[in-house]
Design a protein around this motif. Sequence first.
Motif, short mmCIF file in Angstrom:
data_model
loop_
_atom_site.label_atom_id
_atom_site.label_comp_id
_atom_site.label_asym_id
_atom_site.label_seq_id
_atom_site.Cartn_x
_atom_site.Cartn_y
_atom_site.Cartn_z
N SER A 7 17.22 -5.55 -8.31
CA SER A 7 15.91 -6.13 -8.03
C SER A 7 14.88 -5.09 -7.60
O SER A 7 13.67 -5.37 -7.61
N PHE A 8 15.32 -3.92 -7.22
CA PHE A 8 14.42 -2.90 -6.68
C PHE A 8 13.56 -2.32 -7.80
O PHE A 8 14.07 -1.89 -8.84
N CYS A 36 9.58 3.57 -3.30
CA CYS A 36 9.08 2.21 -3.47
C CYS A 36 7.87 2.16 -4.40
O CYS A 36 7.02 3.05 -4.39
N LEU A 67 21.37 -3.41 -4.45
CA LEU A 67 19.92 -3.61 -4.39
C LEU A 67 19.24 -3.22 -5.70
O LEU A 67 18.17 -3.75 -6.03
N ASP A 104 9.48 -3.88 -2.48
CA ASP A 104 10.43 -2.78 -2.39
C ASP A 104 10.55 -2.27 -0.96
O ASP A 104 11.64 -1.95 -0.48
N ASP A 140 12.56 -4.71 1.09
CA ASP A 140 13.98 -4.59 0.75
C ASP A 140 14.59 -3.32 1.33
O ASP A 140 15.75 -3.30 1.75
#
Length: 458
Positions: free
Chosen positions: A17-18, A51, A14, A56, A59
């Motif tokens: 892209s986080f 986040c 993850l 975020d 996800d």
Amino acid sequence: MSSITSVASAAADLSASFGGQLLKPTDEGYEEARKVHNGLVDKRPALIARCRSVADVVDAVALVIKLGLEVAVRGGGHNVAGRATIDGGIMIDLSPMRGVHVDAVGKTVRAQGGATWGDVNRETQLHGLAVTGGVVSTTGIAGLTLGGGLGWLMGKYGLALDNLRAVELVTADGKVLQVSKQEEPDLFWAIRGGGGNFGIATSLEYDLHAVGPIITGGPIVYSIDRSRDVLEFFRASTRSLPDEHTLFATLTHAPDGSGAEVAALVTSHCGPAAEAERAVRPLKQFGAPIVDAIGPMPYCQLNSMLDANYPRGALNYWKSNFLSELSDGAIATMIECFARCPTPMGQLLLEHIHGAAARVDARDTAFPHRQKGYNFLVLAQWMQPDDTRQCISWARETYEGMRPFFSSGRYVNYLDDDEVGDPVAAAYGPNYRRLQQIKAKYDPNNFFRMNQNIRPLA
């Protein structure tokens, strides 16, 4: 593959892209990030997803589902029961999401789910505007609002949740919903009091009111031997307060570190200065106070003046219940119980509820406690772990001593983890079944259960 390896692998997948941070127990910053306000709570999540955006959060929810772990959601991290964190699960941490946007013309504010009342007040007061918030500026807006929202302005403008216009909510299946009276109206009813049971509030929009930048408020403090007189004066005063005037009473300890026991009144008046001066005059003329700090002050100062009394990391254990009246017996019991308080940071607090907060029908929002009266709070707070047993015992014994004077109802934001029976059902009273039905629609598997949990109706 072990659960630790699974979490590490999924986090690595993850991370590309986080936008925020994915903190594992071995990562720098994890130890600080896992802490919540109450130092009595000491939990270790398998992963902390800090986040920075709604994407975020979505996800992070998907990651929890993929790993089959439990989830806790952190906004301000102030909840006394420590439900913002979890052992072995994933903490979805909104604390980096603290943006605040004020529409001064439309008199609204929209703030992200990690914002505190200090963040919101600082921005809205630039325009002489405010909304009912808490009485400690480091409290998160989301938790306080979704569970109720007692504060200095509630007599004039209602609870924090009464000023809520809309919420952006990430649900258990990862959807992003706009929730208001027009969109998802049943869900909007439920989140106004239903806490974090229905999703993750990534932003909240409120109505604002012309308040400040200067209001009238502050504490007035008396020696402990005046306790009965002070509480009887408080009782008489609260029978006829105007909406603009809020008054709380406490048996507490002097903030100078001496440990001296004192009786105090804390007040706020959000109306014009001349009206405020007339309203607080009886307080300033009562008795012979040790300290009289009631006067004009910035609204932001009012909302932060108690911050030092509730330091982050102090150990806390609270018990509370509503009182419909403050009887002679209740006053005598409070004084007797406070005399046995084992910690110089402990207090007994009476939060008076009246005015606009009490003029809403019990079924109009999920928060049902709309009668005039008082919220009684036993607040045990201490710094040394060796004092834990005696401080918790004092809080429990005091609560039991006050039980004969309780009315029905509990303030859900003050519920702790060791309650017997079904305190959540008691807290919601006549609204609990409807909340269970809405929970079953939006979170049938009780994904969001690390909270003052509403069980979905089967």
